[in-house]
Design an enzyme around this catalytic site. Structure first.
Site, PDB file in Angstrom:
ATOM      1  N   ILE A   1      33.248  -3.621  33.634  1.00  0.00           N
ATOM      2  CA  ILE A   1      33.945  -3.590  32.347  1.00  0.00           C
ATOM      3  C   ILE A   1      33.457  -4.728  31.445  1.00  0.00           C
ATOM      4  O   ILE A   1      33.015  -4.510  30.318  1.00  0.00           O
ATOM      5  CB  ILE A   1      35.468  -3.692  32.541  1.00  0.00           C
ATOM      6  CG1 ILE A   1      35.974  -2.523  33.417  1.00  0.00           C
ATOM      7  CG2 ILE A   1      36.170  -3.688  31.188  1.00  0.00           C
ATOM      8  CD1 ILE A   1      35.692  -1.148  32.842  1.00  0.00           C
TER       9      ILE A   1
ATOM     10  N   LYS B   1      24.980  -5.478  19.365  1.00  0.00           N
ATOM     11  CA  LYS B   1      25.399  -5.247  17.979  1.00  0.00           C
ATOM     12  C   LYS B   1      25.011  -6.425  17.086  1.00  0.00           C
ATOM     13  O   LYS B   1      24.587  -6.242  15.936  1.00  0.00           O
ATOM     14  CB  LYS B   1      26.909  -5.021  17.930  1.00  0.00           C
ATOM     15  CG  LYS B   1      27.466  -4.930  16.508  1.00  0.00           C
ATOM     16  CD  LYS B   1      28.965  -4.666  16.506  1.00  0.00           C
ATOM     17  CE  LYS B   1      29.495  -4.615  15.065  1.00  0.00           C
ATOM     18  NZ  LYS B   1      30.919  -4.227  15.003  1.00  0.00           N
TER      19      LYS B   1
ATOM     20  N   HIS C   1      -1.294  24.159  39.716  1.00  0.00           N
ATOM     21  CA  HIS C   1      -0.467  24.650  38.613  1.00  0.00           C
ATOM     22  C   HIS C   1       0.925  25.057  39.091  1.00  0.00           C
ATOM     23  O   HIS C   1       1.427  26.128  38.747  1.00  0.00           O
ATOM     24  CB  HIS C   1      -1.165  25.818  37.906  1.00  0.00           C
ATOM     25  CG  HIS C   1      -2.552  25.470  37.451  1.00  0.00           C
ATOM     26  ND1 HIS C   1      -2.804  24.522  36.482  1.00  0.00           N
ATOM     27  CD2 HIS C   1      -3.759  25.924  37.856  1.00  0.00           C
ATOM     28  CE1 HIS C   1      -4.115  24.422  36.300  1.00  0.00           C
ATOM     29  NE2 HIS C   1      -4.715  25.251  37.121  1.00  0.00           N
TER      30      HIS C   1
END
Length: 507
Positions: free
Chosen positions: A126, A137, A271
């Protein structure tokens, strides 16, 4: 005033060296929480515990440590906004210049066998994500580091410029947001346990690839989650960088080789389709059989082995051009032999069995998600629908062919004998076309051989074509409205036919 760094990490790789450089070279003060503070103190690095700095103890068994205004105020404050500066001064909060955070090992915890929900929940961080998001930010005013691989680059920024550049801080902020996004996605996926109304796919780029399927297509390789798994955890012993097509083919090879665990097995992929797959008593013999199944197509192929590479097998591998070889181990003598073909990419992936639980395919305007086709074949549930009954050895051969057919592009037909593919018909627009290709490739060896089909027969033409070529037994899902026609033809032609009740389309 000295610059202030907040260090609070679960992964302590490199943290002592970083902290020492911050203090001794650049005069930082350090605050830290819990185990990180103890690690630094034991290393003789001056550190102030977060609880001493905030005046609030860690509570709830460590669930609350850094969730405090003195921490988040110091992180989020804008140094060029007078009101923010005043708030810091009035509340005796120091601006934080560097935040170094990585998160509780949630993914490592849920990967452990038998982990309980309660144990998983306790590893949901948390405070860490809150600090990462806040500092990301506010990258205009501080630097956030969430990966030990960033430490040296940050120190170089300080040594060259005295501080981290805005460009560097913004790059670190992006990494912080990507890190928390990936972390939250792992938690949501675990708690959901299945597909939900919202599906988030995130990853960290680990390598820019030369190009995609073709040279005009840019491509990159991303790792999902914070812990390397699958191919990101593989060790490359030698060879060039892996390409987009290499990785796609390697995954196809890994998926097919995981079908075989009881005996040594080898597969060669071109492939995404197997051109040769075989089981034998030794890995050397298995590879020889797989190669000889279609030596022309094996040129430039991708080889997967379910046993360690020994010297004899390594010698065989060097006799032709191969793009990649993957195995769980490779002994020293084999490594030395393989260096004669230095361009071949040799990868060691001890855990070949662990793979995707879900597959994602992009379409215009969105994407599709499905669980992977990892159902385990159970011959005891198969239905024998012909008069002729199978022997145990016939049933074992049908099982081998069925396992291979599961990994061939639809419409898929596989011819096998002696636990070795003889012919593979892949990706044709009708099942008869795939059958003709597989039978033509098998040639005379189709006499007495076995045929597997990934889907049911809409008509009896495939059964008749198989019988004409000498096929003796067929395994297919069943479920066609005309099953009775195919069963009738099989009885009339003396063939054995078994229905699995399971379809394995691969698009």
């Amino acid at each position: 005033m000295a610059r202030l760094a907040l260090l609070s990490v679960s992964n302590k790789t490199g943290i002592i060296d970083l902290a020492r450089s911050l203090v001794e070279e650049f005069g930082f003060d350090i605050i830290s929480s819990g185990g990180t503070a103890k690690t630094l103190k034991d290393a003789g690095i001056p550190v102030t515990k977060v609880s001493d700095y905030t005046g609030s103890p860690e509570i709830l068994g460590g669930r609350v440590k850094t969730l405090h205004p003195r921490i988040h105020g110091g992180i989020l404050a804008r140094r060029d906004v007078a009101e923010d500066v005043t708030d810091l001064e009035n509340n005796q909060i120091r601006p934080i210049d560097l935040v170094v955070v990585n998160l509780y090992p949630f993914e490592q915890t849920i990967a452990k066998p038998g982990v309980t929900l309660a144990e998983a929940v306790e590893q949901i961080d948390i405070g860490g994500p809150a600090m990462l998001r806040a500092s990301s930010k506010n990258f205009a005013h501080l630097t956030v580091l969430c990966d030990p691989a960033q430490y040296d680059e940050y120190l170089q920024e300080l040594r060259q410029n005295g501080e981290a550049s805005l460009e560097f801080r913004q790059k670190c902020a992006l990494k912080g947001f990507l890190h928390t996004s990936s972390y939250d996605n792992a938690i949501a996926a675990y708690l959901a346990g299945k597909q939900t109304e919202e599906y988030t796919l995130s990853g960290k780029q680990i390598q820019a690839l030369r190009y995609g399927e073709n040279p005009h297509q840019p491509a990159a390789w991303y790792q999902t989650g914070t812990t390397p798994t699958g191919w990101t955890a593989a060790t490359k012993l030698q060879g060039k960088e892996l390409s987009y097509n290499n990785l796609v083919d390697l995954e196809a090879a890994r998926r097919i080789i995981t079908e075989f665990t009881e005996s040594p097995a080898a597969t060669i992929i071109k492939h995404t389709n197997p051109c040769g797959t075989a089981e034998a008593d030794t890995i050397f013999a298995a590879y020889q059989k797989a190669f000889n199944a279609d030596s022309t197509s094996a040129f430039g192929g991708i080889v997967a082995l379910n046993r360690p590479i020994d010297a004899a097998t390594a010698t065989e591998l060097t006799k032709t051009f191969l793009e990649c070889v993957v195995a769980p181990e490779c002994d020293e003598e084999a490594q030395e032999i393989l260096t004669k073909k230095g361009n071949v990419r040799v990868l060691i992936l001890p855990d070949l069995q662990s793979g995707l639980k879900e597959s994602v395919k992009a379409i215009a305007g969105g994407f599709l998600v499905q669980t992977v086709d990892d159902i385990i074949a159970d011959p005891s549930k198969w239905q024998v629908v012909t008069e002729r009954q199978p022997t145990s050895s016939e049933l074992a051969e049908l099982l081998f062919a069925w396992k291979v057919c599961k990994h061939v592009k639809s419409n898929a037909i596989v011819i096998s004998s002696d636990r070795t593919t003889l012919g593979v018909g892949a990706g044709q627009m009708n099942r008869v076309g795939s059958t003709k290709i597989a039978l033509e490739q098998a040639g005379e060896k189709a006499q007495g051989a076995f045929l597997a089909s990934d889907g049911f027969f809409p008509f009896d033409d495939t059964v008749k074509a198989a019988a004409a070529a000498g096929i003796t037994a067929i395994v297919q899902p069943g479920g066609s409205l005309r099953d009775k026609d195919s069963i009738k033809a099989a009885n009339e032609l003396g063939l054995l036919m078994v229905l699995t009740g399971v379809r394995h389309f691969l698009h």
